[in-house]
Enzyme design. Sequence first.
Site, PDB file in Angstrom:
ATOM      1  N   GLY A  17      -5.852   5.071   6.437  1.00  0.00           N
ATOM      2  CA  GLY A  17      -4.747   5.704   5.856  1.00  0.00           C
ATOM      3  C   GLY A  17      -4.388   5.601   4.577  1.00  0.00           C
ATOM      4  O   GLY A  17      -5.287   4.820   4.040  1.00  0.00           O
ATOM      5  N   GLY A  21      -6.917   2.659  10.157  1.00  0.00           N
ATOM      6  CA  GLY A  21      -6.265   4.047  11.314  1.00  0.00           C
ATOM      7  C   GLY A  21      -7.879   5.434  11.472  1.00  0.00           C
ATOM      8  O   GLY A  21      -7.476   5.833  12.202  1.00  0.00           O
ATOM      9  N   GLU A  65      -5.167  -5.064   7.671  1.00  0.00           N
ATOM     10  CA  GLU A  65      -3.766  -5.173   6.920  1.00  0.00           C
ATOM     11  C   GLU A  65      -3.218  -6.997   6.104  1.00  0.00           C
ATOM     12  O   GLU A  65      -2.524  -6.352   5.630  1.00  0.00           O
ATOM     13  CB  GLU A  65      -3.424  -4.504   7.455  1.00  0.00           C
ATOM     14  CG  GLU A  65      -3.650  -2.981   7.990  1.00  0.00           C
ATOM     15  CD  GLU A  65      -4.456  -2.838   9.842  1.00  0.00           C
ATOM     16  OE1 GLU A  65      -5.185  -1.833   9.210  1.00  0.00           O
ATOM     17  OE2 GLU A  65      -5.117  -3.654   9.552  1.00  0.00           O
ATOM     18  N   ASP A  75      -2.056  -1.704  12.683  1.00  0.00           N
ATOM     19  CA  ASP A  75      -0.977  -0.941  13.197  1.00  0.00           C
ATOM     20  C   ASP A  75      -2.340   0.431  13.772  1.00  0.00           C
ATOM     21  O   ASP A  75      -3.408   0.127  13.796  1.00  0.00           O
ATOM     22  CB  ASP A  75      -0.031  -0.093  12.135  1.00  0.00           C
ATOM     23  CG  ASP A  75      -1.295   0.520  10.999  1.00  0.00           C
ATOM     24  OD1 ASP A  75      -2.073  -0.058  10.511  1.00  0.00           O
ATOM     25  OD2 ASP A  75      -0.192   1.668  11.267  1.00  0.00           O
TER      26      ASP A  75
END
Length: 399
Positions: free
Chosen positions: A95, A144, A167, A175
């Site tokens: 992301g 992502g 992350e 995530d």
Amino acid sequence: MQRARSLLTRFNPIAYRYRYRCQSRTLCSSSNEEVVVVEGNGYSRMAILNRPTALNALNTSMVATLTKLYRAWEDNPDVGFVTIKGSGRAFAAGGDIVAIYHFINRANMEACKEFFRTIYRFIYVIGTYMKPHIALLNGITMGGGAGISIPGTFRVATDKTIFATPEVLIGFHPDAGASFYLSHLPGHLGEYLALTGEKLNGVEMVTCGLATHYSLTARLPLIEEQLGKLVTDDPSVIETTLEQYGDLVHSDSSSVLQRIEIVDKCFCHDTVEEIVDSLERVASETNDAWCISTLNRLKEASPLSLKVSLRSIREGRFQTLDQCLSREYHMTLQATSKQISGDFCEGIRSRVVDKDFAPKWDPPTLEKVSQDMVDQYFSPLSEFEPGLGLPTKVREAFL
């Protein structure tokens, strides 16, 4: 064959190529850049992530565009399957965390929530897609980027693929569905990848099951050409094509997959502290360079993120994709709110904005991370905060 005939009789088999240009600001960035390029031959579609200078980092407009396209293609009986790839040297590096950093610091929490809602919901679309889906993971595939590809039918890794879920190194948690797919890897490999953020190459991705096929980058144009000739919605036909132009894989002796026994021995424990203790014991007994390197990697990460991420992977092992995405969304709202800790913004600042690589984690050590802090990450949202709202009644995940 019945599907193929219906397509042939319904569609003129003249290949075409077009580009999808977004005109609405709800779909494109403020610069009106062409964030998604589309190619097609009449029977299939290819979405090309087109932010090469940003390593195809996903932003709200890009994912909203993909969602609109994918839904249209799913409803179009003339489209048999969908392929996605990235332009430049990345599939997608994750992301757009710099944009998220600015959203949080400017107290624009609605924009922050919209980003995560948009990408998590799109991942669920991929995981429930009714047509075969092929992701060509050539280059960097992280966070992502892995999220929008791994839930699909086929994932083709190459000799240039670099996978990671890093992350914890920016004060966050794996995530975008990572707590689902990492938790289903062999043994405790998922815990290792989640807590260290270490990379896997394309061969390793195929070996552990994150990718379904492997090909040398030089062969990708041939694969794309052959896929473009297919008139089918049959996964077995597509798989035959991918296998025909694939390459054999043999993991290197230095690969973590050659150390799976020690990974399982050290990362099977209930707490991060026990994992660290186990690694330290093995390192002291054997002076193993891999153990020492792994310990150093853990020391770089946010202590709070380590504990939260370990619990997330463990819970994901017993949850469905939609349950993982919904829980990750709750966790993400906690991380972005700064009510428990500001580690997420501090991690982005340290690694991406200021690049001093000297984050000031809060709490600074594992010992100071309380159970209450971890529990708060997993607590239900308030009655005034809407959840992710996945359409589970009309789209049931295949995973």
